[in-house]
Motif scaffolding. Structure first.
Motif, mmCIF file in Angstrom:
data_model
loop_
_atom_site.group_PDB
_atom_site.id
_atom_site.type_symbol
_atom_site.label_atom_id
_atom_site.label_comp_id
_atom_site.label_asym_id
_atom_site.label_seq_id
_atom_site.Cartn_x
_atom_site.Cartn_y
_atom_site.Cartn_z
ATOM 1 N N ALA A 1 0.841 -1.195 0.000
ATOM 2 C CA ALA A 1 0.000 0.000 0.000
ATOM 3 C C ALA A 1 0.877 1.246 0.000
ATOM 4 C CB ALA A 1 -0.916 0.007 1.218
ATOM 5 N N ARG A 2 0.245 2.366 -0.375
ATOM 6 C CA ARG A 2 0.950 3.636 -0.421
ATOM 7 C C ARG A 2 0.028 4.733 0.107
ATOM 8 N NH1 ARG A 2 3.187 4.456 -6.089
ATOM 9 N NH2 ARG A 2 0.969 4.699 -6.610
ATOM 10 N N GLY A 3 0.580 5.632 0.936
ATOM 11 C CA GLY A 3 -0.225 6.713 1.499
ATOM 12 C C GLY A 3 0.646 7.874 1.931
ATOM 13 N N GLU A 4 0.054 8.791 2.678
ATOM 14 C CA GLU A 4 0.761 9.967 3.173
ATOM 15 C C GLU A 4 0.380 10.227 4.626
ATOM 16 O OE1 GLU A 4 1.482 12.925 -0.616
ATOM 17 O OE2 GLU A 4 -0.487 12.975 0.363
ATOM 18 N N LEU A 5 1.373 10.572 5.428
ATOM 19 C CA LEU A 5 1.129 10.889 6.837
ATOM 20 C C LEU A 5 0.826 12.372 6.974
ATOM 21 C CD1 LEU A 5 3.998 8.955 8.653
ATOM 22 C CD2 LEU A 5 1.556 8.457 8.780
ATOM 23 N N PRO A 6 -0.382 12.732 7.412
ATOM 24 C CA PRO A 6 -0.709 14.152 7.597
ATOM 25 C C PRO A 6 0.106 14.756 8.729
ATOM 26 C CG PRO A 6 -2.689 12.790 7.518
ATOM 27 C CD PRO A 6 -1.535 11.867 7.678
ATOM 28 N N GLY A 7 0.431 16.022 8.589
ATOM 29 C CA GLY A 7 1.193 16.719 9.604
ATOM 30 C C GLY A 7 0.643 18.102 9.870
ATOM 31 N N PRO A 8 1.469 19.009 10.346
ATOM 32 C CA PRO A 8 1.010 20.367 10.660
ATOM 33 C C PRO A 8 0.756 21.188 9.407
ATOM 34 C CG PRO A 8 3.371 20.187 10.975
ATOM 35 C CD PRO A 8 2.887 18.803 10.691
ATOM 36 N N GLN A 9 0.028 22.267 9.576
ATOM 37 C CA GLN A 9 -0.181 23.212 8.489
ATOM 38 C C GLN A 9 1.108 23.979 8.217
ATOM 39 O OE1 GLN A 9 -3.076 23.828 6.606
ATOM 40 N NE2 GLN A 9 -3.837 21.962 7.584
ATOM 41 N N ASN A 10 1.414 24.165 6.947
ATOM 42 C CA ASN A 10 2.610 24.904 6.570
ATOM 43 C C ASN A 10 2.268 26.383 6.449
ATOM 44 O OD1 ASN A 10 5.037 25.820 5.671
ATOM 45 N ND2 ASN A 10 5.015 24.717 3.721
ATOM 46 N N THR A 11 2.316 27.078 7.557
ATOM 47 C CA THR A 11 2.009 28.505 7.561
ATOM 48 C C THR A 11 3.225 29.347 7.199
ATOM 49 O OG1 THR A 11 2.407 28.520 9.933
ATOM 50 C CG2 THR A 11 0.120 28.303 9.197
ATOM 51 N N LEU A 12 4.321 28.687 6.871
ATOM 52 C CA LEU A 12 5.493 29.406 6.401
ATOM 53 C C LEU A 12 5.263 29.945 4.991
ATOM 54 C CD1 LEU A 12 8.377 30.075 7.356
ATOM 55 C CD2 LEU A 12 9.135 28.038 6.141
ATOM 56 N N ILE A 13 4.348 29.316 4.271
ATOM 57 C CA ILE A 13 3.999 29.724 2.913
ATOM 58 C C ILE A 13 2.520 30.075 2.891
ATOM 59 C CG2 ILE A 13 3.853 28.969 0.505
ATOM 60 C CD1 ILE A 13 6.133 27.029 1.075
ATOM 61 N N LYS A 14 2.177 31.150 2.236
ATOM 62 C CA LYS A 14 0.775 31.541 2.138
ATOM 63 C C LYS A 14 -0.016 30.440 1.453
ATOM 64 C CE LYS A 14 -2.307 35.242 0.609
ATOM 65 N NZ LYS A 14 -2.411 36.551 -0.092
ATOM 66 N N ASP A 15 -1.106 30.012 2.123
ATOM 67 C CA ASP A 15 -1.934 28.902 1.626
ATOM 68 C C ASP A 15 -1.075 27.654 1.387
ATOM 69 O OD1 ASP A 15 -4.176 30.616 1.601
ATOM 70 O OD2 ASP A 15 -3.639 31.339 -0.396
ATOM 71 N N GLY A 16 -0.139 27.424 2.303
ATOM 72 C CA GLY A 16 0.785 26.307 2.123
ATOM 73 C C GLY A 16 0.159 24.948 2.322
ATOM 74 N N GLY A 17 -0.993 24.892 2.989
ATOM 75 C CA GLY A 17 -1.665 23.623 3.179
ATOM 76 C C GLY A 17 -1.003 22.751 4.224
ATOM 77 N N GLU A 18 -1.406 21.501 4.257
ATOM 78 C CA GLU A 18 -0.930 20.563 5.259
ATOM 79 C C GLU A 18 0.351 19.889 4.793
ATOM 80 O OE1 GLU A 18 -3.479 17.580 7.932
ATOM 81 O OE2 GLU A 18 -3.187 16.825 5.895
ATOM 82 N N LEU A 19 1.336 19.855 5.666
ATOM 83 C CA LEU A 19 2.554 19.113 5.363
ATOM 84 C C LEU A 19 2.270 17.620 5.424
ATOM 85 C CD1 LEU A 19 5.142 21.138 7.476
ATOM 86 C CD2 LEU A 19 4.834 21.229 5.006
ATOM 87 N N ARG A 20 2.841 16.881 4.499
ATOM 88 C CA ARG A 20 2.621 15.434 4.453
ATOM 89 C C ARG A 20 3.927 14.718 4.156
ATOM 90 N NH1 ARG A 20 -2.618 13.431 3.693
ATOM 91 N NH2 ARG A 20 -4.235 15.027 3.893
ATOM 92 N N ILE A 21 3.998 13.477 4.624
ATOM 93 C CA ILE A 21 5.163 12.631 4.363
ATOM 94 C C ILE A 21 4.679 11.376 3.642
ATOM 95 C CG2 ILE A 21 7.014 11.269 5.383
ATOM 96 C CD1 ILE A 21 7.063 13.203 7.716
#
Length: 733
Positions: A273-293
């Motif tokens: 299987a393949r997926g992404e681990l959700p993380g914190p919001q990237n507020t370093l960039i405007k509308d950066g969205g959620e960081l994922r791994i």
């Protein structure tokens, strides 16, 4: 640096070493973050952190001679005659005095019995309400809630009319610098503590008395004092929540509605299987969205039973139904901007579908994105010494079991692993703090009773679930705590005062009372069925609502001038409270033919102090077996006023305080029959000869004189009839 601190940080024995330690501790924080319920991260540049570290080291270097002179001239206040060299407090959250006494009398708890015989065993009066954030705040401060301002886990924000945490408020840096697409924050987040008044270890510190404080609830954000502290309850995860776990499955038909967890997409790839681990919001960039791994799982080969979890920078072995060790994650917001976090993986199923549970992704103690200890380098020290450890305020994932993502044994193993981490840091603190205080709260007693009480036979309620595998989990838990006490007794001498206590007791939680539905049916609240959200107080028509409920038993009047949309004049408040109290006392359970309510409390009689205005107007004292419904806690509505509690969370303590007292053991006698949890702080101060502040409500309960023969741990020959803790292999739900 005083001697106890030198034991923790041996390198800090000289001025140059101290400069190096300070610089390293500051540099060890690659990012700060704004973390609050439902909020994302605001990541501070490692450039600014490095700059701050270098600047701080430079300032330390320049000011060291002046600070040396200042410390020699202005010594700490002098305490009076000390009655003890060291005070050790072992908190066993929620351990029930009735169950403890029952199993002592059966000969199962020999170390508790020795404390009872040679020193003290008593019921310990708890707080209103009888819950951890309130009671442990009174433990720290010696005050009733009217003076420390913690009344519940959740309280309503009177302006937004949305529930919020009572204990801490985190706000992002006020200013940012825009550099192209980047938003560089100036400064670090501001963390405001909700708890008022002063802890006894802070007061002791002013007299030069060192304290080691571990995982006492409501110590986030960590305060500055003469000692070391690791925060506990309300430390958030990296997503800003109080614990969001993740569930991955390749089964397209497995669609769950999770309240405290998040089901994530999982794509089948060649048997894996393949997926992404959700993380914190990237507020370093405007509308950066959620960081994922991104990550992938490769199935086990050749019957090895070992699958592979591949992360961008590491490969982890997965065995079905076995937790991995803590795995360090790196969320990259931009070049040079990284948030470190830790988590554990549990492979629930490999075939025919891949199912994976991921614990809440937590602040890495070795690279804390928020300050979780004092000093900051204390969590780093612990991580270097014993490896990564759980940092989330409530780290045992009760929600994962409640929502049937993990099973009983997986939860049991998780709780035991966290307890083992806590024991390591506690005994390390005990060995290094030869004088002063050592305080540590163990949570496993609370968490296992919450989740396994349904298997315990209660004389009045019986057992909700019959399963021999778990019939003795609580008994074995108390035996395990007795063993912990025995090991503590081996480590202390006759000059050490040992207190073992709990903040409240425990009872079964079989039936739930929906207060907002009762208020609606009795004409005090108007529901707006058209509202999009059924909870969070958003389904209330405030224009015709007189009272509402949120939290674990608090009822609030919709007062003019206090609530944003209040309609009740203050002149009518007393009458309205009396009316609601009298009607609620008449409530009966149609299935059990008794009242689910033992007592009603008016805040004006129950509390005293400068923060009484922040308290609920009324507090419900539920009868044992009953508790407020789950929907009420978050300001929602259930269908029935009284219904069965069907969740795994089957034991509780949010009941009438006199019926769920805590317990108190001590290796010395006390001079009162009914001690209160508010008495602990003034007692500790008195033992060290420190004057008790006038604002404290508690009183010292100990003369300080020790018995000629203090209790000691059992010899091995005396342990033959003591049952061992039952351990079980992991399974899943």
């Amino acid at each position: 640096m005083r001697e106890p601190a030198r034991r923790y940080f041996p390198a800090a024995r000289s001025a140059p070493s101290l400069i190096l330690v300070v610089a390293l501790c500051l540099h060890a924080e690659p990012a700060y973050a704004y973390v609050g319920p439902g909020a994302g991260f605001t990541i501070v540049s490692t450039f600014f952190v490095l700059f701050a570290a270098l600047a701080s080291a430079f300032v330390v270097l320049l000011t060291w001679p002046f600070r040396w002179v200042f410390k020699r001239v202005f010594q700490p206040k002098r305490a009076g005659v000390s009655k003890a060299q060291r005070v050790v407090i072992v908190g066993l959250d929620g351990q029930d005095p009735e169950l403890t006494e029952k199993w002592m009398n059966m000969g199962l708890l020999p170390n508790f019995s020795r404390l009872r015989e040679a020193g003290t065993f008593a019921r310990l009066g708890t707080t209103l309400p009888a819950e951890s954030p309130v009671a442990w705040s009174s433990f720290q401060t010696g005050c009733n809630p009217g003076k420390h301002r913690i009344y519940d886990f959740l309280v309503p924000n009177r302006k937004s009319l949305v529930p919020e945490l009572s204990s801490a408020n985190v706000t992002a840096p006020a200013r940012t610098l825009k550099l192209g697409k980047y938003l560089i924050p100036f400064g670090k987040p501001a963390i405001a503590a909700g708890r008022k008044s002063e802890s006894f270890w802070s007061i002791l510190g002013k007299f030069g008395i060192f304290s080691s404080v571990l995982r006492v609830p409501i110590t986030f954000p960590p305060e500055r004092f003469n000692g070391v502290l690791l925060s506990a309850m309300n430390v958030p995860d990296v997503k800003g929540s109080q614990g969001t776990y993740f569930y991955f499955t390749t089964d397209a038909n497995d669609k769950r509605v999770l309240i405290s967890g998040q089901q994530c997409p999982f794509e089948s790839v060649e048997g894996g299987a393949r997926g992404e681990l959700p993380g914190p919001q990237n507020t370093l960039i405007k509308d950066g969205g959620e960081l994922r791994i991104p990550f992938s799982i490769t199935p086990a080969k050749n019957g090895s039973g070992v699958a592979q979890l591949q992360l961008p920078d590491q490969t982890i072995e997965l065995r079905q139904n076995e937790y991995t060790s803590w795995v360090t994650l790196s969320y990259k917001a931009a070049v040079g901007f990284t948030v470190k976090a830790i988590t554990r993986f549990l492979l629930l199923e490999e075939k025919p579908h891949v199912r994976l549970y991921v614990t809440p992704i937590q602040i890495d103690p070795e690279h804390p994105a928020l300050p979780i200890s004092h000093p900051v380098c204390y969590s780093i020290y612990l991580a270097k010494k014993q490896g990564p450890f759980a940092t989330l305020g409530v780290a045992e994932d009760t929600s994962g079991l409640n929502e049937c993502v993990i099973g009983e044994n997986a939860f049991f193993r998780q709780a035991q692993d966290i307890h083992e981490e806590r024991e390591k840091m506690f005994f390390d603190a005990l060995s290094k703090t030869r004088k002063g205080t050592v305080v540590c709260v163990f949570d496993i007693t609370d968490r296992l009773q919450h989740m396994f009480f349904r298997f315990h036979h209660d004389e009045k309620w019986g057992a909700a679930v019959s399963d021999e595998r778990y019939a003795h989990v609580l008994r074995d838990l108390y035996i395990q705590m007795d063993g912990l006490v025995g090991r503590v007794l081996k480590e202390i001498d006759g000059e050490t005062v040992l207190m073992v206590l709990s903040d409240h007791g425990f009872k079964p939680f079989r039936r739930a009372v929906e207060l907002n539905r009762w208020l609606q049916q009795n004409g005090y609240l108007t529901e707006n069925p058209a509202a999009k959200t059924p909870d969070l107080l958003q389904r209330i028509d405030w224009s015709t609502t007189q009272a509402y409920a949120v939290g674990f038993g608090g009822i609030y009047l919709n007062l003019i001038g206090r609530e944003a949309r209040g309609i009740v004049p203050k002149a009518d408040a007393a009458r309205l409270k009396r009316e609601i109290m009298e009607k609620l006392k008449l409530l009966r359970d149609p299935e059990r033919h008794g009242s689910p309510i033992s007592q009603m409390y008016d805040r004006d009689q129950a509390y005293k102090g400068p923060y009484v205005e922040d308290a609920p107007d009324l507090v419900v004292g539920f009868a044992p077996g009953y508790r407020v419904a789950w929907e009420t806690v978050t300001g929602g509505f259930g269908e029935k006023v009284i219904s069965d509690n069907t969740r795994s969370w089957s034991g509780d303590h949010n009941m009438n305080p006199p019926e769920v007292p805590g317990m108190f053991f001590c290796n010395r006698p006390i001079n009162v029959d009914r001690p209160s949890i508010m008495d602990i702080a003034p007692t500790v101060l008195d033992l060290f000869g420190v004057a008790i502040p006038r604002h404290m409500d508690g009183k010292p309960i100990m003369s300080g004189k020790r018995n000629a023969e203090p209790p000691c741990a059992l010899r091995e020959s005396e342990r033959t009839n003591v049952p061992q803790l039952v351990t079980q292999e992991a399974d899943v739900g």
